[in-house]
Design an enzyme around this catalytic site. Structure first.
Site, PDB file in Angstrom:
ATOM      1  N   TYR A 135     -96.594 -82.824 -45.919  1.00  0.00           N
ATOM      2  CA  TYR A 135     -95.537 -81.979 -46.491  1.00  0.00           C
ATOM      3  C   TYR A 135     -95.557 -82.212 -47.995  1.00  0.00           C
ATOM      4  O   TYR A 135     -96.584 -82.635 -48.551  1.00  0.00           O
ATOM      5  CB  TYR A 135     -94.246 -82.460 -45.805  1.00  0.00           C
ATOM      6  CG  TYR A 135     -92.980 -81.736 -46.104  1.00  0.00           C
ATOM      7  CD1 TYR A 135     -92.873 -80.360 -45.963  1.00  0.00           C
ATOM      8  CD2 TYR A 135     -91.846 -82.449 -46.476  1.00  0.00           C
ATOM      9  CE1 TYR A 135     -91.659 -79.720 -46.200  1.00  0.00           C
ATOM     10  CE2 TYR A 135     -90.633 -81.820 -46.706  1.00  0.00           C
ATOM     11  CZ  TYR A 135     -90.552 -80.456 -46.573  1.00  0.00           C
ATOM     12  OH  TYR A 135     -89.364 -79.840 -46.801  1.00  0.00           O
ATOM     13  N   ARG A 188     -93.069 -67.493 -53.513  1.00  0.00           N
ATOM     14  CA  ARG A 188     -92.551 -68.581 -54.369  1.00  0.00           C
ATOM     15  C   ARG A 188     -92.750 -69.886 -53.615  1.00  0.00           C
ATOM     16  O   ARG A 188     -91.839 -70.409 -52.988  1.00  0.00           O
ATOM     17  CB  ARG A 188     -91.063 -68.352 -54.680  1.00  0.00           C
ATOM     18  CG  ARG A 188     -90.520 -69.252 -55.772  1.00  0.00           C
ATOM     19  CD  ARG A 188     -89.335 -70.081 -55.277  1.00  0.00           C
ATOM     20  NE  ARG A 188     -89.748 -71.116 -54.354  1.00  0.00           N
ATOM     21  CZ  ARG A 188     -88.920 -71.879 -53.645  1.00  0.00           C
ATOM     22  NH1 ARG A 188     -87.634 -71.714 -53.720  1.00  0.00           N
ATOM     23  NH2 ARG A 188     -89.370 -72.825 -52.831  1.00  0.00           N
ATOM     24  N   LYS A 206     -93.848 -77.364 -42.507  1.00  0.00           N
ATOM     25  CA  LYS A 206     -92.428 -77.451 -42.108  1.00  0.00           C
ATOM     26  C   LYS A 206     -92.319 -77.562 -40.591  1.00  0.00           C
ATOM     27  O   LYS A 206     -91.463 -78.263 -40.070  1.00  0.00           O
ATOM     28  CB  LYS A 206     -91.658 -76.218 -42.577  1.00  0.00           C
ATOM     29  CG  LYS A 206     -91.558 -76.107 -44.088  1.00  0.00           C
ATOM     30  CD  LYS A 206     -90.166 -76.375 -44.610  1.00  0.00           C
ATOM     31  CE  LYS A 206     -90.199 -76.499 -46.120  1.00  0.00           C
ATOM     32  NZ  LYS A 206     -89.016 -77.023 -46.731  1.00  0.00           N
ATOM     33  N   GLU A 277     -88.652 -68.973 -45.571  1.00  0.00           N
ATOM     34  CA  GLU A 277     -89.077 -70.070 -46.440  1.00  0.00           C
ATOM     35  C   GLU A 277     -89.870 -69.540 -47.628  1.00  0.00           C
ATOM     36  O   GLU A 277     -90.808 -68.743 -47.469  1.00  0.00           O
ATOM     37  CB  GLU A 277     -89.969 -71.028 -45.624  1.00  0.00           C
ATOM     38  CG  GLU A 277     -90.257 -72.329 -46.306  1.00  0.00           C
ATOM     39  CD  GLU A 277     -89.048 -73.242 -46.406  1.00  0.00           C
ATOM     40  OE1 GLU A 277     -88.353 -73.449 -45.386  1.00  0.00           O
ATOM     41  OE2 GLU A 277     -88.790 -73.764 -47.508  1.00  0.00           O
ATOM     42  N   ASP A 278     -89.505 -69.996 -48.795  1.00  0.00           N
ATOM     43  CA  ASP A 278     -90.266 -69.758 -50.022  1.00  0.00           C
ATOM     44  C   ASP A 278     -90.564 -68.280 -50.311  1.00  0.00           C
ATOM     45  O   ASP A 278     -91.677 -67.924 -50.720  1.00  0.00           O
ATOM     46  CB  ASP A 278     -91.544 -70.612 -50.025  1.00  0.00           C
ATOM     47  CG  ASP A 278     -91.209 -72.097 -50.182  1.00  0.00           C
ATOM     48  OD1 ASP A 278     -90.011 -72.441 -50.145  1.00  0.00           O
ATOM     49  OD2 ASP A 278     -92.120 -72.919 -50.348  1.00  0.00           O
ATOM     50  N   ASP A 300     -84.034 -71.493 -45.569  1.00  0.00           N
ATOM     51  CA  ASP A 300     -84.093 -72.933 -45.841  1.00  0.00           C
ATOM     52  C   ASP A 300     -83.877 -73.248 -47.321  1.00  0.00           C
ATOM     53  O   ASP A 300     -83.233 -74.237 -47.665  1.00  0.00           O
ATOM     54  CB  ASP A 300     -85.455 -73.447 -45.379  1.00  0.00           C
ATOM     55  CG  ASP A 300     -85.608 -74.934 -45.585  1.00  0.00           C
ATOM     56  OD1 ASP A 300     -84.636 -75.668 -45.341  1.00  0.00           O
ATOM     57  OD2 ASP A 300     -86.696 -75.367 -46.008  1.00  0.00           O
ATOM     58  N   ASP A 301     -84.418 -72.408 -48.208  1.00  0.00           N
ATOM     59  CA  ASP A 301     -84.320 -72.713 -49.637  1.00  0.00           C
ATOM     60  C   ASP A 301     -82.900 -72.535 -50.154  1.00  0.00           C
ATOM     61  O   ASP A 301     -82.449 -73.288 -51.010  1.00  0.00           O
ATOM     62  CB  ASP A 301     -85.300 -71.838 -50.428  1.00  0.00           C
ATOM     63  CG  ASP A 301     -86.710 -72.101 -49.959  1.00  0.00           C
ATOM     64  OD1 ASP A 301     -87.190 -73.229 -50.155  1.00  0.00           O
ATOM     65  OD2 ASP A 301     -87.318 -71.206 -49.347  1.00  0.00           O
ATOM     66  N   ASN A 450     -89.920 -79.211 -56.495  1.00  0.00           N
ATOM     67  CA  ASN A 450     -91.095 -79.693 -55.763  1.00  0.00           C
ATOM     68  C   ASN A 450     -92.345 -78.956 -56.211  1.00  0.00           C
ATOM     69  O   ASN A 450     -92.241 -77.819 -56.645  1.00  0.00           O
ATOM     70  CB  ASN A 450     -90.895 -79.420 -54.267  1.00  0.00           C
ATOM     71  CG  ASN A 450     -89.743 -80.200 -53.712  1.00  0.00           C
ATOM     72  OD1 ASN A 450     -89.658 -81.399 -53.914  1.00  0.00           O
ATOM     73  ND2 ASN A 450     -88.837 -79.517 -53.030  1.00  0.00           N
TER      74      ASN A 450
HETATM   75  O1  LIG Z   1     -90.592 -77.779 -49.211  1.00  0.00           O
HETATM   76  C1  LIG Z   1     -89.839 -78.607 -49.773  1.00  0.00           C
HETATM   77  O2  LIG Z   1     -90.128 -79.777 -49.943  1.00  0.00           O
HETATM   78  C2  LIG Z   1     -88.480 -78.159 -50.200  1.00  0.00           C
HETATM   79  C3  LIG Z   1     -88.435 -76.704 -50.314  1.00  0.00           C
HETATM   80  O3  LIG Z   1     -88.088 -76.001 -49.388  1.00  0.00           O
HETATM   81  C4  LIG Z   1     -88.953 -76.079 -51.527  1.00  0.00           C
HETATM   82  O4  LIG Z   1     -89.190 -76.767 -52.526  1.00  0.00           O
HETATM   83  O5  LIG Z   1     -89.142 -74.865 -51.490  1.00  0.00           O
HETATM   84 MG   LIG Z   2     -88.951 -74.072 -49.521  1.00  0.00          MG
END
Ligand SMILES: O=C([O-])CC(=O)C(=O)O
Ligand SMILES: [Mg+2]
Length: 604
Positions: A135, A188, A206, A277-278, A300-301, A450
């Site tokens: 991760y 992103r 994830k 996610e992202d 999640d973000d 991150n």
């Molecule tokens: O993935 C991770 O560590 C945390 C997160 O969701 C991101 O930075 O988009």
């Molecule tokens: Mg994320």
């Protein structure tokens, strides 16, 4: 499904042949047991190479002499018989002797595709060492190089060109009835920007954490990347790039694609929870708004990061000496995570009795143009408007320094994806503004971007520039930091404020409660549950999150509270009788139920 009572199934085996076992399971067992029974049948019928090539059946070198004979394995594996710990030892040695993060990742990824139990045993028992490899931060490098690293498919890749075939593609997934899907469009990825289809590493990573941290069965997870083109010129020029070689499609076209995807996903897998996610900020907010009332989904973000930061903030405020009423927060970064976190914190304040306006007043958001104000003169993105300030008397504060000077914050949160943006003068100014309030007060500093290459400052800098008083949490993991003065060594412990502490528990709670929606209260509850999950040792060490080694315990607590919230919110489709029973017996009964329904790698 090692937690299933196999002995009962074995009893059924005695009284029935394999064919009737399936019928027996359907009549007498719940869904999980049915799954286990089917697995049991398949495992017992599979022979030789088939067993070794199926990662969930492959027990590596742990097959007993009897199994080696009955499954036609003799000679197909080396003669030694080893228990799990020996095989974990070999894997650790291998990982520790690889030079780069990517090499370690590739080894782990191969292991995952060959021996599921061993991979998860390793990931669970050595979480602190393994999670950064599976991760963030390593997954960031993996995504950057995915076109070169690719050897085999591990996800569903759905491109805009395949719009008409979404259902067929979903049905092509080899495992029945996924319970959780993580989907991205790669626009992103962490703080690394638009990586297009190469962002698929994020859903894969994830979901490995869903299994390691919350025990969702590996066969019940579904990673998906939606390929809508990319704005990434490097990828577009790379002859090995795996995605569509075209610019990103317009937002409106992607919206239609997304609508079709959501509908198809619900039709093909009605029980599945979808985690966004992202996605880049605007889409992230739009999709959450658009789908949250009619689908089982969360972002999640926005929500996961919001909840995890809230949990850490609750702990940090308790240790800071700055009373909650006096807290003033500056956020550097006003994207999906920045606004998501700020909104989660506003909810916290309103739950503590503040009016929404008074709660919102505690937040100053800063973006690349400076303090977000109503009269700044540029067109603010919709998601920023809620936090636009009006107390600036026409003055615009263009830099973070100016904002800190003006606001005198107690907490500084970074979600900018800009390495080093929290400079020495900024961190010292934060400390000075906290010191001015009275002795013994401690600044809260959360550089959350991150991977590590995007963190707003390092842990060492934060400790040094605040004379060790900082309450620190970062998104990716930093190491402990020790300072030697004479004979005395002082060790400082960083916190990792990463959404891995909540998303697995939110997903698991939603699945087990058979939630029809993921509500705000379920998200808020996940934060409160996490804040309450620290043990005595962690509190003693001044930590604000459980140690990462305890993430599985924390996830079970989070899942339990999320389930209860689903019930309170009226979105749990479990039978009333089940809830009444749990209400009668309380948390231990519900915890037991959760533990019985999660995957634990078989240890031999
Ligand atoms: O993935 C991770 O560590 C945390 C997160 O969701 C991101 O930075 O988009
Ligand atoms: Mg994320």
């Amino acid at each position: 499904m090692s937690s299933v009572d196999i002995s009962t199934i074995e009893e059924a085996m005695k009284m029935a042949n394999l064919d009737t076992l399936r019928g027996y399971a359907q009549n007498h067992y719940g869904e999980v047991q049915q799954y286990a029974a089917t697995e049991y049948i398949s495992q017992n019928q599979a022979l030789g190479y088939q067993v070794l090539n199926e990662p969930l059946w492959n027990k590596g070198l742990s097959f007993t002499p009897e199994q080696r004979v009955s499954k036609n394995l003799t000679g197909l594996i080396p003669h030694v018989m080893e228990d799990t710990s020996k095989q974990v030892e070999r894997a650790l040695k291998m990982i520790r002797t690889r030079q780069t993060g990517i090499d370690k990742y590739l080894y782990l990824s191969t292991l995952k595709s060959q021996n599921t139990d061993l991979f998860y045993r390793l990931l669970i028992d050595h979480a602190k060492e393994m999670m950064p490899l599976v991760y963030t931060p390593t997954i960031g490098d993996v995504c950057l190089q995915y076109s070169t690293l690719y050897t085999r498919p591990e996800a569903l890749y759905i491109s805009i060109k395949q719009r008409k075939s979404i259902r067929t593609i979903l049905k092509n997934w080899p495992h029945p009835n996924p319970e959780i899907c993580v989907v991205t469009d790669g626009s992103r990825i962490l703080g690394l920007g638009d990586l297009g289809v190469n962002g698929v590493g994020i859903p894969i990573g994830k979901l490995a954490l869903y299994t390691a941290a919350a025990g969702i069965h590996p066969d019940r997870t579904l990673p998906i990347v939606l390929d809508c083109g990319t704005a990434n010129e490097t990828n577009l020029k790379d002859p090995l790039y795996l995605g569509l070689r075209q610019k990103r499609i317009p937002v409106s076209e992607q919206q239609e694609f997304m609508d079709e995807f959501m509908e198809a996903a619900r039709e093909v897998y009605p029980g599945m929870v979808v985690q966004f996610e992202d996605f880049e900020s605007e889409k992230a907010f739009n999709y959450l708004d658009r789908y949250r009332d009619s689908y089982k989904c969360f972002n999640d973000d926005i929500q996961g990061t919001g909840a995890v930061v809230l949990a850490g903030y609750i702990g940090a405020v308790n240790l800071s000496g700055v009373p909650i009423e006096e807290q003033r927060l500056v956020f550097m970064g006003a994207g999906s995570a920045g606004v998501g976190v700020a909104k989660q914190l506003v909810e916290y304040y309103t739950k503590r009795g503040l009016s929404e306006a008074a709660a919102r007043d505690k937040f100053w958001l800063v973006d690349t143009k400076g303090l977000v104000t109503k009269d700044r003169g540029d067109k603010l993105a919709d998601h920023k408007k809620y936090f636009a300030r009006t107390d600036n008397n026409g003055h615009q504060f263009r830099t973070l320094e100016e904002v800190i000077e003006y606001v005198k914050p107690s907490a500084l949160v970074g979600l900018t994806a800009t390495f080093g943006i929290f400079t020495e003068s900024i961190i010292r100014a934060l400390k000075a503004s906290v010191d001015a309030g009275g002795l013994g007060r401690r600044p809260i500093l959360f550089p959350l971007s991150n991977p590590l290459t995007k963190a707003e400052c390092t842990f060492e800098q934060a400790v040094n520039w605040t004379d060790g008083t900082v309450l620190f949490a970062s998104g990716s993991p930093f190491s402990n930091y020790s300072v030697k003065t004479g004979d005395h060594v002082q060790t400082y412990y960083p916190n990792q404020g990463n959404n891995v502490y909540v998303f697995p528990g939110i997903g698991l709670g939603a699945i087990l409660a058979k939630a029809t929606r993921v509500t705000d209260d379920m998200i808020y509850t996940s934060a409160a549950a996490l804040a309450g999950a620290l043990n005595a040792d962690e509190i003693h060490k001044g930590l604000i999150y459980p140690r990462i080694e305890r993430v599985r315990e924390a996830s079970i607590i989070v899942a339990r509270e999320v389930m209860k919230s689903a019930r309170r919110e009226g979105v749990s489709a479990l039978p009333e009788s089940q809830w009444l029973e749990w209400e009668e017996w309380g948390d231990p009964a519900l915890t037991k139920y959760i533990k019985e329904h999660i995957y634990d790698p078989t240890t031999l």
